[in-house]
Design a protein around this motif. Sequence first.
Motif, PDB file in Angstrom:
ATOM      1  N   GLU A  15       0.688  -1.207   0.123  1.00 24.58           N
ATOM      2  CA  GLU A  15      -0.036  -0.272   0.062  1.00 24.58           C
ATOM      3  C   GLU A  15       0.868   1.191   0.095  1.00 24.58           C
ATOM      4  O   GLU A  15       0.477   2.212  -0.683  1.00 24.58           O
ATOM      5  N   ARG A  93      -9.021   2.053   0.597  1.00 26.11           N
ATOM      6  CA  ARG A  93      -8.542   2.462  -0.841  1.00 26.11           C
ATOM      7  C   ARG A  93     -10.034   2.745  -1.502  1.00 26.11           C
ATOM      8  O   ARG A  93     -10.798   1.787  -1.766  1.00 26.11           O
ATOM      9  N   VAL A 137      -8.689  -1.995  -4.683  1.00 25.47           N
ATOM     10  CA  VAL A 137      -9.539  -0.966  -4.558  1.00 25.47           C
ATOM     11  C   VAL A 137     -10.667  -1.736  -3.545  1.00 25.47           C
ATOM     12  O   VAL A 137     -11.278  -2.476  -4.021  1.00 25.47           O
TER      13      VAL A 137
END
Length: 302
Positions: A15, A93, A137
């Motif tokens: 990340e 996300r 995501v």
Amino acid sequence: MDRLEVMRLFTRVVERRSFTQAARDLAVPRSTATQVIQQLEDRLGARLLQRTTRTVRPTLDGEAYYRRCMSILDDIENAEGAFRGANPRGLLRVEVQGTLARHFLLPALPQFFERYRDIEIAMSESDRWVDVVREGVDCVLRYGALPDSDLVARTVTTLRRITCAAPAYLERHGVPSHPDDMTNHRAVGIRSLTTGSLTPFEFTCDGQTRRMDVASFFSVTGTESFRDGVLLGLGLAQMPVFHIERDLAEGRLVQVLPEFPPLSMPVSVLYPTSRQLSPRVRLFIDWVVQRFDAPQFKDQLG
């Protein structure tokens, strides 16, 4: 480190795209982080990360392992949270169309973070169709009709649209009084990044929806350029009220054909069917619904 701690470290490196930042976040030495990930790769017999001098990116095996790790960690978070009643935590996300984010979401984020101090949001802005699983995501906020996909889609609101043009355009080409007049006009086209096709105009006539293509000498894929093209007098357009409310109030744009309004367009939250929603994702989606239901947006919703 035990295996769960290794998973947390690995997901953080993916990340953050950085060993240094991931190590700092988890309060471990960078050398330890590097060594732990190397041992993980050796144990799995697979290269998980592609390292360069500037960044770290997951390989295809790394992306697959990252998704499995996130699923496991989210399950643990769900199980523990149900017993200890703790506030959700971790990185969220999100992929959002920029105009929606700036108008509806960003102004309220300070209050969101004040209430949920342990949540981080990594927000990307794009109009493209996102591969949420491959790109890691958690959820996507989109305006407009959605293509067929395997994603779960939840409609959170609908946005009112109008037909409009700049005064300079109307002075040159006249003001249409009926949808039939559109054959003598031109449009600023908005082109789908997914299909490449221009979005047709829509009019409500005698209770029926009438769709028609309008000649376009200028088309775009971005919403900001779309608005700019209309402001420059390049043609008529159908746009959501929230995006041009100030332009209408200050006379830079003028509504036309109010008796034949276009259909309102949905705003949807999408997320993978294969991924159990973590508490932070559920919380974010509920917050988004509340934001669109705020009283100040009442006149902008369909």
